[in-house]
Write a protein that holds these residues in place. Sequence first.
Motif, PDB file in Angstrom:
ATOM      1  N   ARG A  26      11.695  16.723 -13.086  1.00 19.65           N
ATOM      2  CA  ARG A  26      10.569  16.001 -13.663  1.00 19.65           C
ATOM      3  C   ARG A  26      10.280  16.567 -15.047  1.00 19.65           C
ATOM      4  N   ARG A  27       9.468  15.871 -15.814  1.00 27.40           N
ATOM      5  CA  ARG A  27       9.186  16.309 -17.179  1.00 27.40           C
ATOM      6  C   ARG A  27       8.057  17.345 -17.189  1.00 27.40           C
ATOM      7  N   LYS A  28       8.251  18.393 -17.968  1.00 23.97           N
ATOM      8  CA  LYS A  28       7.204  19.390 -18.239  1.00 23.97           C
ATOM      9  C   LYS A  28       6.383  19.807 -17.019  1.00 23.97           C
ATOM     10  N   VAL A  29       7.072  20.157 -15.929  1.00 27.27           N
ATOM     11  CA  VAL A  29       6.342  20.512 -14.702  1.00 27.27           C
ATOM     12  C   VAL A  29       5.440  21.715 -14.887  1.00 27.27           C
ATOM     13  N   ASP A  30       5.822  22.605 -15.812  1.00 34.84           N
ATOM     14  CA  ASP A  30       5.040  23.839 -15.984  1.00 34.84           C
ATOM     15  C   ASP A  30       3.621  23.563 -16.488  1.00 34.84           C
ATOM     16  N   LEU A  31       3.363  22.333 -16.930  1.00 33.49           N
ATOM     17  CA  LEU A  31       1.998  22.016 -17.372  1.00 33.49           C
ATOM     18  C   LEU A  31       1.076  21.692 -16.199  1.00 33.49           C
ATOM     19  N   GLY A  32       1.667  21.510 -15.037  1.00 33.95           N
ATOM     20  CA  GLY A  32       0.843  21.320 -13.845  1.00 33.95           C
ATOM     21  C   GLY A  32       0.244  19.941 -13.649  1.00 33.95           C
ATOM     22  N   THR A  33       0.748  18.934 -14.346  1.00 31.87           N
ATOM     23  CA  THR A  33       0.166  17.603 -14.153  1.00 31.87           C
ATOM     24  C   THR A  33       0.776  16.893 -12.947  1.00 31.87           C
ATOM     25  N   GLU A  34       1.853  17.438 -12.389  1.00 28.25           N
ATOM     26  CA  GLU A  34       2.497  16.863 -11.207  1.00 28.25           C
ATOM     27  C   GLU A  34       2.931  15.408 -11.405  1.00 28.25           C
ATOM     28  N   PRO A  35       3.902  15.172 -12.282  1.00 26.15           N
ATOM     29  CA  PRO A  35       4.369  13.796 -12.501  1.00 26.15           C
ATOM     30  C   PRO A  35       4.900  13.156 -11.224  1.00 26.15           C
ATOM     31  N   SER A  36       4.758  11.844 -11.117  1.00 29.36           N
ATOM     32  CA  SER A  36       5.288  11.114  -9.964  1.00 29.36           C
ATOM     33  C   SER A  36       6.576  10.385 -10.320  1.00 29.36           C
ATOM     34  N   VAL A  37       7.129  10.676 -11.505  1.00 34.22           N
ATOM     35  CA  VAL A  37       8.392  10.069 -11.908  1.00 34.22           C
ATOM     36  C   VAL A  37       9.469  11.153 -11.925  1.00 34.22           C
ATOM     37  N   PHE A  38      10.560  10.885 -11.204  1.00 35.00           N
ATOM     38  CA  PHE A  38      11.637  11.863 -11.021  1.00 35.00           C
ATOM     39  C   PHE A  38      12.913  11.358 -11.676  1.00 35.00           C
ATOM     40  N   TYR A  39      13.725  12.280 -12.182  1.00 37.13           N
ATOM     41  CA  TYR A  39      14.982  11.901 -12.834  1.00 37.13           C
ATOM     42  C   TYR A  39      16.179  12.488 -12.106  1.00 37.13           C
ATOM     43  N   ILE A  40      17.147  11.627 -11.801  1.00 35.82           N
ATOM     44  CA  ILE A  40      18.458  12.114 -11.355  1.00 35.82           C
ATOM     45  C   ILE A  40      19.297  12.198 -12.625  1.00 35.82           C
ATOM     46  N   VAL A  41      19.681  13.424 -13.027  1.00 36.11           N
ATOM     47  CA  VAL A  41      20.386  13.540 -14.309  1.00 36.11           C
ATOM     48  C   VAL A  41      21.899  13.593 -14.067  1.00 36.11           C
ATOM     49  N   HIS A  52       0.835  -1.209   0.000  1.00 35.12           N
ATOM     50  CA  HIS A  52       0.000   0.000   0.000  1.00 35.12           C
ATOM     51  C   HIS A  52       0.866   1.254   0.000  1.00 35.12           C
ATOM     52  N   ALA A  53       0.297   2.332  -0.522  1.00 37.04           N
ATOM     53  CA  ALA A  53       1.001   3.609  -0.495  1.00 37.04           C
ATOM     54  C   ALA A  53      -0.011   4.731  -0.596  1.00 37.04           C
ATOM     55  N   GLY A  54       0.387   5.905  -0.184  1.00 34.00           N
ATOM     56  CA  GLY A  54      -0.465   7.072  -0.364  1.00 34.00           C
ATOM     57  C   GLY A  54      -0.355   7.558  -1.798  1.00 34.00           C
ATOM     58  N   ARG A  55       0.855   7.480  -2.338  1.00 38.57           N
ATOM     59  CA  ARG A  55       1.067   7.890  -3.714  1.00 38.57           C
ATOM     60  C   ARG A  55       2.351   7.233  -4.222  1.00 38.57           C
ATOM     61  N   TRP A  56       2.195   6.248  -5.090  1.00 42.44           N
ATOM     62  CA  TRP A  56       3.362   5.566  -5.632  1.00 42.44           C
ATOM     63  C   TRP A  56       4.149   6.507  -6.543  1.00 42.44           C
ATOM     64  N   GLY A  57       5.459   6.403  -6.488  1.00 43.78           N
ATOM     65  CA  GLY A  57       6.300   7.216  -7.356  1.00 43.78           C
ATOM     66  C   GLY A  57       7.579   6.487  -7.698  1.00 43.78           C
ATOM     67  N   MET A  58       8.330   7.062  -8.631  1.00 41.82           N
ATOM     68  CA  MET A  58       9.551   6.406  -9.069  1.00 41.82           C
ATOM     69  C   MET A  58      10.654   7.431  -9.299  1.00 41.82           C
ATOM     70  N   VAL A  59      11.884   7.028  -8.955  1.00 42.27           N
ATOM     71  CA  VAL A  59      13.050   7.840  -9.283  1.00 42.27           C
ATOM     72  C   VAL A  59      13.864   7.068 -10.313  1.00 42.27           C
ATOM     73  N   ILE A  60      14.221   7.737 -11.406  1.00 40.32           N
ATOM     74  CA  ILE A  60      15.059   7.105 -12.424  1.00 40.32           C
ATOM     75  C   ILE A  60      16.463   7.684 -12.300  1.00 40.32           C
ATOM     76  N   ASP A  61      17.391   6.843 -11.910  1.00 35.66           N
ATOM     77  CA  ASP A  61      18.776   7.286 -11.783  1.00 35.66           C
ATOM     78  C   ASP A  61      19.445   7.118 -13.149  1.00 35.66           C
ATOM     79  N   THR A  62      19.443   8.197 -13.922  1.00 36.86           N
ATOM     80  CA  THR A  62      19.873   8.060 -15.328  1.00 36.86           C
ATOM     81  C   THR A  62      21.358   7.723 -15.446  1.00 36.86           C
ATOM     82  N   ARG A  63      22.119   7.920 -14.367  1.00 30.82           N
ATOM     83  CA  ARG A  63      23.547   7.576 -14.413  1.00 30.82           C
ATOM     84  C   ARG A  63      23.731   6.068 -14.516  1.00 30.82           C
ATOM     85  N   LYS A  64      22.712   5.314 -14.102  1.00 27.50           N
ATOM     86  CA  LYS A  64      22.842   3.859 -14.145  1.00 27.50           C
ATOM     87  C   LYS A  64      22.333   3.280 -15.463  1.00 27.50           C
ATOM     88  N   PHE A  65      21.935   4.139 -16.389  1.00 22.59           N
ATOM     89  CA  PHE A  65      21.498   3.657 -17.711  1.00 22.59           C
ATOM     90  C   PHE A  65      22.442   4.206 -18.767  1.00 22.59           C
TER      91      PHE A  65
END
Lengths: 130, 259
Positions: B244-259, B46-59
Amino acid sequence: MYDAGKILIGLVIFLLLLTFPFWYSLGQASYESPELQLPEDSQECIRDTEWMRKNHMQLLDDWRDTVVREGKSVYTGSEGKQYDMSLQKTCMDCHTSKKKFCDRCHNSASVEPYCWDCHVAPEEVANGQQ
Amino acid sequence: MGSNRRQFLRIAGVTTLLGLGGGITLSASSYQPEEHSAREKEARLHAGRWGMVIDTRKFQTEEDFHRVIEACHSIHNVPRDEAKAKQEIKWIWADHFEHVFPGKENPFLAERVEQNEFLLLCNHCKNPPCVRVCPTQATYKREDGIVQMDFHRCIGCRYCMAGCPFGSRSFNFCDPGPYVKDKNPDFPVRMRGVVEKCLFCYERLEEGKQPACVEASNGGLIFGDLDDPDSHIRQVLREKYTIRRKVDLGTEPSVFYIV
Ligand code: SF4
Ligand code: SF4
């Protein structure tokens, strides 16, 4: 009454047409339930056969909504045993073949449920037929 | 004549009522839904809000991406056939920086960022436009933040695809079945005229497992509850700078990127 004769003849013809399905099938072989291939390695279903025969479609409909919408996927059968509410993982784990089980009745009753447009039947998939 | 007519109407009315009433009682008595006996799986996460971090250094290598994408697409019966590639059914994929973060590119980007690709998937937005436009509620938001799809209910209008600013959704222009090799018998396929996308592996969370991509990522993907300040993902977000991607659109993505 005017034209009583004509009206009566008309009525008789009408009644004959209305009851056509009944007298047409008179003397023909009665409906025979198709023979289904029953699972070899399990003895009991989640409910008794008669109940399943009558209600499985509503049950599956119910399962679909409960699982997808409410995230509840454990079903307690009449014997108190628990099952995963899943067509593919539970029903077709025993009734592995769509052709030899589901289709037999559906075909003879001329119903075409669209479950298998998406859901996969284990045996047919294994044989490369689906 | 007048009284005859009145009688006729009376009889007709009563028969209709009887007919209707009879029909209703009949259909009501034959099947009782059994929600009361349905329960959640015990192992369910269970979670209040599932989210993900993508560590792009590992790809870095192609293999890093392929392993993760394959893990998802193989268990979810996503067509991977070459013949089907043109129609691009995808739940998780990769693209270049300027497509992933438009507006953030510059002519002097770090080489690693410029040349590398970045993983993409549905952002499971907190404020998802796809949900708002879906006329049938085939796409909806669960309590735990997952933007879920009820494939049974999708009518293929593709409003959601127009609504999603991230291109996270794919449409089945033809029956995908024949293009799925080695079908996973535990998951359905889709049919023609249905939209599909990543569902954050809801079916695995239910069994207490992490999403398939996370499991295959060797630590490159971190999955967890964004609402829980003590969760591992929140710890990572506290320590690392993420975008996060395109935050200015206000959709509040739950996927985060470590660049
Ligand atoms: S990324 Fe697109 S499909 Fe996913 S929740 Fe956001 S708007 Fe909807
Ligand atoms: S294509 Fe399907 S999921 Fe998308 S908006 Fe239309 S009905 Fe909803």
